[in-house]
Design an enzyme around this catalytic site. Structure first.
Site, mmCIF file in Angstrom:
data_model
loop_
_atom_site.group_PDB
_atom_site.id
_atom_site.type_symbol
_atom_site.label_atom_id
_atom_site.label_comp_id
_atom_site.label_asym_id
_atom_site.label_seq_id
_atom_site.Cartn_x
_atom_site.Cartn_y
_atom_site.Cartn_z
ATOM 1 N N CYS A 63 0.803 -1.349 0.116
ATOM 2 C CA CYS A 63 -0.121 0.059 0.085
ATOM 3 C C CYS A 63 0.943 1.268 0.019
ATOM 4 O O CYS A 63 0.167 2.178 0.188
ATOM 5 C CB CYS A 63 -0.911 0.080 1.070
ATOM 6 N N CYS A 125 2.650 -11.849 -10.461
ATOM 7 C CA CYS A 125 1.133 -11.656 -10.389
ATOM 8 C C CYS A 125 0.887 -10.144 -10.450
ATOM 9 O O CYS A 125 -0.318 -9.722 -10.610
ATOM 10 C CB CYS A 125 0.486 -12.261 -9.133
ATOM 11 N N GLU A 1290 6.039 -25.848 -9.969
ATOM 12 C CA GLU A 1290 6.194 -26.238 -8.900
ATOM 13 C C GLU A 1290 7.661 -27.113 -8.384
ATOM 14 O O GLU A 1290 8.231 -26.954 -7.547
ATOM 15 C CB GLU A 1290 5.011 -27.352 -8.380
#
Ligand code: FAD
Ligand code: FES
Ligand code: FES
Length: 1363
Positions: A63, A125, A1290
């Site tokens: 933030c 992401c 993975e």
């Protein structure tokens, strides 16, 4: 004190409005509740959504915004990064805010920061990226203000070290930080261009000049205007603005403050809150709405000044920690004082992170320490140097020593801390006139993160006055002050007894031993403190570190004393991070195989990428929050919101009774069964959803949920099952379908019979791990016509969420539509665990006929998430004297929690990874236990990471028993092609596909393994308090392809739209799919197809547009989605060929656009979908890799530093080497979090207590390997794979076990040394031990000997006595 409810939703400020700017736009607020945070305001009332909420407690940096303040007198703008989740909007009056969109965006052009983050592949992401960009921007802006030499064109004045530290407090769960560090370093004037990793700007081998010329140009003089002129004008024209006596007060003088306090205190019952930075609420989670009035102390000159004179430095209570650091670093005429102040400043730099220190005040910290017993660093270090404070209490002023202040009764809420004074120390002042007297000062802290952003297990500071002894070479301690804090004590303390004992003594081993003995009885954590013995041992260790060099100084000239201390500096961690990356790109399938930039990376950086919580709320939207159980098994007799005021403001309390007729209590669905959405009359685990409270805002819903009272009754209920042993006793298991239960290999009894040695029934326990996606679970449900429901969900498997919603609502599946555009990190946690969140929103929306959304707060998310499966493993192993294993049996009890989820896949996953070695014979008995714990689910490499660890633990055990080198035991047990076929019947592939042996050898060479083993031996021989270890481990990881749909449509203008079943979670699926589309369509071979990549857009997953999307999981979704898309493209190309040939005949050449236009006019169907179903015989395959990790363990603190990690990972022919490299690095770092740092703790009822960033520590830039060399191996042609590619998501996570093994090796050395000190050399089994996961500092220290300092001193005493 009793909590009260907020009386109103908005409070009118005085005649003044609150005025500030955001990205140059003016905002004026005349009504705002003073408890509103800047983040809440920005996200709910502006279009600037780059500011992300992730932790809400100052611990993650998602933030961060740039806050700029203007000083009209000096006409200067001050800029600094702050956490908007803790900053109150009222405190930004007359300030300017810059968010990542304000730096640049897709419309006005991206900032070089965005471009470089994108080009260095530093955004996966994207959820952490805007905060990262602002942290870097803040560092750049401030570096430009320094009087340093002008940097070369394109660079800033920032140094490499500052660039790395700029993002020290920002968390990223995807990238592993390296690419982010590269992006930051690329701005530093002193960067070595060779040190920057793979990027999309330049090619390997290009000259330094070319590289620089290709970097997006940064021109410091093109700075973004961080403070708009209109706001400066407003400030100039009303320099003193009035703060009226309403709810937010800005007193400008002590008198004003006094009268405000007087009048407010006189008003009975008025609750007043003094505020400075408001960062304290990050820890104490105070509900600010309960206060009636806020007094901002920052404008009172007496509280905000720093003054310095001969006697010391006085710091006003509202001075921020950042400013105090600068002042303390400014220097002093006296060298010693400068050193003391410098050391205090250095220590303060480890408090929280830059964006917290920029608003957190020194006074706020001390008040929290005094009143709330906060484990403060400032209190401890200032206590050691004899600081004093000025306070005002009952409107009277007092001066107290810090010790008196900390020791008095907690400050009441009307008392104010004014300032703290840090004295200068003169040896003569303390009565000593001896000119050879020296003052020594050191501070210490042991914390999971060396650079800060983690509370200390213990902190300490010592000040000593010492004189060389005239009659011998020793040193006399004239005076000593020893302060300790944060160890589970109320306040920092002075160890008076030890001080008194040492004063006047000549330091010797005996004296030191005695002092340490005394200290052991003083630094004793309060009952209930975690790792209590460890904390006490730290106190001993630090005192030893401080005084021991003085014992050594017998033979050293006294003038060297200070430099001895410099050498003993264990905290020096901020040296630069480096890496070497090798990737081979493959031109054959261009643009597949190119390391192109991740699709959307630049607008992820600018914050324009839309996540679920960024979608604007529809009219009338409500917000929900879960009420969860805190009991493992109880009847729920009732639920109510505690206060009447809140009850009235709640729109609904949704629970099991609200499920409509025809619907079922279904929250999530898998092929194995379903999970209830809500507890019915019984709650069956702590963390189970009991109800969903819905209100007008998320804040209100969270408040209501937090304050809910659940009435439990446990009478006549059986006790809950809280351990796997209890589950076995009560036969509580989940069924594993036979087709999923792996086959045993060979004959175990025969293998045991062949063994020379046996280990029987050894035990290992493994805990859980939390996903810690940066975006918590979120969903938005919108009721639509005809009883339909549209749901936006941050989900890895919208298809299953869709089905769960339909079942819960009792409607047919064509009434539901689930849309997922992107997910802010999933790691398995947004698969099944996301479904109940979407279902609850849909149920509430269905009942209330209004849109309902939720964005889980971090605590609720952590409590409900479940995470990785904990387990208990018992193994028996037989082996030959040469280390060859002949048989292994495993008994594995997996804790699956309460619902089945995907737990039945665990046995198969585990055995798949465990078979990486040739065990001779392998047998196992695996049970998946049903317990009264939260449901465990898949987390990246589920079962595989635990199994890989178990395999290594067994080998380590064998090697220890045989006193053999573990590496040679590993070598001996690696598979041959034949044994590989035996163990992996379905997936071993062709003999040439078994690349592990060549990776194994190549890695030994590239990492200089054997030379380093020798160097480590030398290092360990000559260092007592640091030991190093190195370890090489292989991995074999089996994956399976699953059926996957795809859809490709070519629009009239030649642009292409693609849909795939797979979800973009940051793993780069869209990028690979774009590349594949461009490659496959370009086979039509017409002009312009080389630019097709730019024409392809992958769009959100929509469960009604593309059905059967399945799960995005198991590492293979990218390649199977690519294959599905390739099938579509092949069909389209086939349809286009006749048109092309026709055009070619007419014109001689065909442009892509003309071809498509012509095809449209000829009514060719230019949209097609496909369903890729992998060939059963080749759908399983093996992935190989190996890693060498080297660590250094500190025997005093238990800290483990990862000095170097080298990885080679076989990616087949990578579809995108940059994306795969990012997956390898990110997975490795997530794995090291599991092995070294992350403790997902629960209480005895199974309720998660590690529920935020304060207690749950994921890796940060200071806990990753200092050197990180990764090679993504291009192992050539794999006929049965998608364009010869292999998975990367993975398997590399398993390689992190190498760090754990290296730590074990270092600990082994420490234990050998300890045995020696204890006189047990060679006659004990100290080298056989289990190292827990995670190997946190307390765990490591315990194995190195909590009493190792005492043992060492005893051995010295003994050798002195015998010599
Ligand atoms: C993520 C994070 C990590 C942290 N890590 C550390 C750490 O490792 N070590 C460490 O020592 N600290 C740490 N801190 C604590 C941090 O130093 C304090 O939160 C901060 O200094 C408090 O200052 P503030 O101005 O924000 O106080 P506020 O939050 O504004 O106030 C805190 C409390 O003190 C009262 N108060 C403030 N000033 C005065 C005054 N002058 N007189 C009377 N009462 C007053 C307020 O009413 C409130 O009750 C961390 C904080 C965060 C958020
Ligand atoms: S959301 Fe503000 S620091 Fe994490
Ligand atoms: S890219 Fe950093 S959290 Fe995902």
């Amino acid at each position: 004190m009793e909590k009260r409810e907020a009386a109103t939703t908005s409070i009118i400020r005085g005649g003044d409005s609150l005025v500030f700017a955001v990205n140059g736009e003016r905002f004026e607020l005349s009504t705002v509740h003073p408890s509103t945070t800047l983040l809440q305001f920005l996200r709910s009332q502006t279009r600037f959504k780059s500011v992300k909420l992730s932790c809400g407690e100052g611990g993650c940096g998602a933030c961060v915004v740039l806050l700029s303040k203007y000083d009209p007198v000096r006409d200067e703008v001050e800029n600094f990064g702050v956490s908007s989740c803790l900053t109150l909007v009222c405190s930004v009056d007359r300030c300017s805010i810059t968010t990542s969109e304000g730096l640049g965006n897709s419309k006005d052009g991206f900032h070089p920061i965005h471009q470089r983050f994108s080009g260095f592949h530093a955004s996966q992401c994207g959820y952490c990226t805007p905060g990262m960009c602002i942290s870097l921007f803040s560092a750049l802006v401030n570096a430009e203000k320094t009087p340093r030499a002008e940097p070369p064109p394109g660079f800033s004045k920032l140094t490499v070290s500052e660039a790395e530290k700029a993002i020290a407090g920002n968390l990223c769960r995807c990238t592993g930080y390296r690419p982010i560090v590269d992006a930051c370093k690329s701005f530093a004037a002193d960067v070595d261009m060779e040190d920057l990793g793979i990027n999309s700007f330049w090619k390997k081998g290009e000259s330094k000049e070319t590289k620089i010329s290709k970097l997006p140009f940064y021109n410091p003089s093109d700075q973004i205007c961080t403070f708009p002129e209109f706001l400066k004008d407003e400030i100039r024209s009303s320099m003193q603005w009035n703060s009226k006596t309403y709810s937010w007060y800005n007193p400008f003088s002590v008198e004003q403050l006094q009268s405000m306090l007087e009048s407010n205190l006189a008003e009975n019952g008025t609750r007043v809150k003094l505020v400075v930075g408001n960062t304290g609420t990050g820890y104490y989670k105070e509900i600010l709405d309960q206060y009636d009035k806020f007094i901002d102390l920052r404008y009172i000159p007496e509280l905000s000044l720093i003054t310095r004179d001969q006697k010391g430095i006085k710091i006003g209570a509202t001075v921020t920690i950042s400013k105090a650091i600068l002042a303390l670093k400014e220097g002093n005429n006296d060298e010693f004082h400068s050193q003391v102040f410098q050391k205090i400043a250095d220590h303060m730099e480890k408090i929280a992170s830059g964006f917290i220190r920029n608003t957190a005040s020194v006074g706020g910290n001390l008040v929290m320490a005094q009143r709330n017993y906060f484990p403060s660093d400032i209190a401890t270090i200032l206590l050691a140097v004899g600081s004093t404070v000025n306070i005002m209490t009952d409107l009277k002023h007092y001066k107290l020593t810090l010790e008196e202040f900390l020791g008095r009764s907690p400050l009441d809420y009307g008392s104010v801390l004014f300032s703290v004074h840090i004295p200068c120390w003169e040896p003569a002042r303390n009565g000593s006139k001896k000119s050879s007297t020296k003052l020594l000062f050191e501070t210490y802290r042991a914390a999971p993160r060396p650079l800060g952003n983690a509370l200390a297990y213990l902190n300490a500071a010592f000040l000593a006055e010492v004189t060389p002894c005239k009659t011998s070479n020793g040193v006399i301690i004239d005076n000593i002050q020893l302060a300790f804090g944060a160890y589970g004590t109320k306040c920092a303390i002075r160890a008076r007894k030890v001080e008194e004992f040492l004063a006047g003594k000549q330091l010797s081993v005996n004296v030191l031993s005695e002092a340490i003995k005394l200290l052991g009885a003083i630094v004793v954590p309060e009952v209930g403190t975690s790792s209590a013995a460890y904390r006490s041992s730290l106190a001993v260790g630090f005192l030893f570190e401080f005084l021991h060099p003085l014992v050594d100084a017998f033979l050293t000239k006294p003038s060297k004393i200070i430099s001895i201390h410099k050498q003993f500096d264990i905290e020096n961690v901020a040296s630069s991070l480096s890496r070497k990356l090798v990737v081979e790109s493959n031109q054959k399938y261009y643009p597949v195989g190119e390391p192109i930039t991740k699709a959307g990376a630049a607008f992820q950086a600018s914050g324009e990428a839309v996540f679920v919580d960024d979608i604007s709320s529809p009219t009338n939207c409500l917000h929900g929050a879960f009420i969860y159980s805190t009991k493992p098994l109880a009847r729920v007799k009732g639920v109510k919101i505690r206060s009447k005021a809140l009850q009235d403001r709640v729109a609904g309390l949704i629970s099991v009774g609200d499920i409509p007729e025809g619907g079922d209590n279904v929250g999530a669905k898998t092929i194995f069964g379903f999970e209830p959405l809500f507890a019915d009359d019984l709650t069956r685990f702590a963390g189970q959803r009991i109800a969903f409270v819905v209100a007008d805002t998320q804040k209100l819903a969270d408040l209501a949920a937090e304050s809910a009272l659940v009435d439990y009754d446990t009478e006549n209920l059986e006790p809950p099952i809280l351990t796997v042993e209890e589950a076995v006793e009560r036969s509580s298991f989940f069924e594993v379908p036979p087709f999923l239960y792996p086959a045993q290999v060979g004959d175990f009894s025969k293998g045991m019979a062949e063994a020379d040695h046996k280990i029987l029934s050894a035990e290992i326990k493994l805990g859980s791990q939390y996903y810690f996606y940066m975006e918590t679970q979120t969903s938005l449900a919108i009721p639509d016509e005809d009883n339909c429901m549209l749901v936006y969900s941050s989900s890895q498997c919208p298809e299953f969420a869709h089905s769960a919603i339909a079942s819960c609502l009792g409607v047919s599946e064509n009434n539901v539509r689930v849309i997922t555009r992107r997910v802010g990190g999933g790691f398995g946690g947004k698969a099944i665990r996301a479904m109940p969140v979407a279902t609850a929103c849909a149920l509430a929306a269905n009942k209330l006929r209004r849109p309902v959304r939720t964005y889980l707060n971090r605590k609720t998310d952590m409590v409900m998430a479940g995470g990785r499966h904990p387990m208990k493993v018992t193994y028996s192993v037989g082996f030959k004297s040469n280390g060859k294993i002949t048989a292994l049996h495993l008994g594995i009890l997996i804790n699956g929690g309460f619902s089945v989820d995907i737990s039945p896949i665990m046995p198969r996953n585990m055995i798949g990874a465990l078979k990486k070695y040739d065990w001779g014979a392998l047998s196992f008995d695996i049970k998946v236990c049903k317990t009264n714990h939260s449901t465990k689910s898949a987390m990246r490499a589920p079962g595989e990471v635990q199994a890989s660890f178990i395999a290594e633990a067994v080998l380590e055990h064998v090697a220890s028993v045989l006193s053999m080198n573990v590496d040679s035991v590993r070598n001996r047990n690696l598979h041959t092609v034949e044994s590989l076929k035996l163990f992996y019947e379905d997936s071993a592939g062709e003999y040439f596909e078994y690349t592990l042996p060549s990776i194994w050898d190549k890695l030994a060479k590239s990492s200089c393994l054997h030379q380093r083993i020798e160097m480590i031996q030398q290092f360990n021989g000559s260092n007592k308090w640091q030991k190093r270890g190195i370890s090489r481990v292989p991995i074999v990881h089996e994956v399976a392809l699953r059926p996957t749909p795809g859809k490709v449509s070519i629009l009239r203008d030649g642009s292409v739209v693609v849909e795939v079943g797979g979800i973009e979670l940051g793993q780069g699926i869209w990028t690979k799919v774009k590349q594949m589309t461009a490659f496959a369509l370009s086979s039509i071979q017409c002009d312009g197809t080389e630019d097709l990549l730019e024409k392809v857009r992958v769009v959100q997953a929509d469960t009604l547009s593309l059905i059967q999307g399945g799960f995005t999981a198991g590492s293979t979704t990218s390649e199977s989605s690519c294959e599905a898309v390739r099938l579509c493209c092949n069909i389209l190309v086939e349809r286009l060929y006749p048109v092309k040939n026709e055009l070619l005949d007419k014109a001689g050449s065909v442009k892509w656009e003309s071809l498509i236009l012509q095809a449209h006019s000829q009514a060719v169907n230019l949209s097609t979908s496909s369903y890729y179903v992998p060939d059963f015989t080749s759908m399983h395959y093996l992935n190989y890799g190996a890693a060498v990790s080297e660590v250094e363990v500190n025997l005093v603190t238990g800290e483990t530093k990862i000095l170097q990690a080298d990885i080679i990972y076989d990616c087949g022919q990578s579809l995108n080497p940059a994306v795969d490299l990012g997956q390898v690095e990110g997975a490795f770092v997530q794995g090291l979090g599991f092995f070294m740092l992350e403790e997902y703790e629960t209480n005895s009822d199974g309720l998660v207590v590690a529920d935020g960033t304060w207690t749950y520590k994921i890796p940060t830039i200071d806990t990753i390997p200092k050197w990180f060399n990764v090679e993504v191996l291009n192992s050539g042609h794999h006929q049965k794979r998608v364009l010869s590619s292999k998975a990367s998501g993975e398997p590399p996570l398993l390689l992190a076990v190498s760090v754990h093994c290296a730590t074990r090796a270092a600990i082994k050395e420490a234990r050998k040394q300890l045995s020696c000190w204890k006189g047990l050399e060679g006659c004990d089994d100290s080298t056989i031990f289990q190292l827990e996961v995670p190997a946190t500092m307390p765990v490591v220290k315990e194995l190195c000997g909590l009493d190792n300092v005492e043992c060492y001193l005893k051995s010295l005493q003994l050798s002195v006595a015998t010599s």
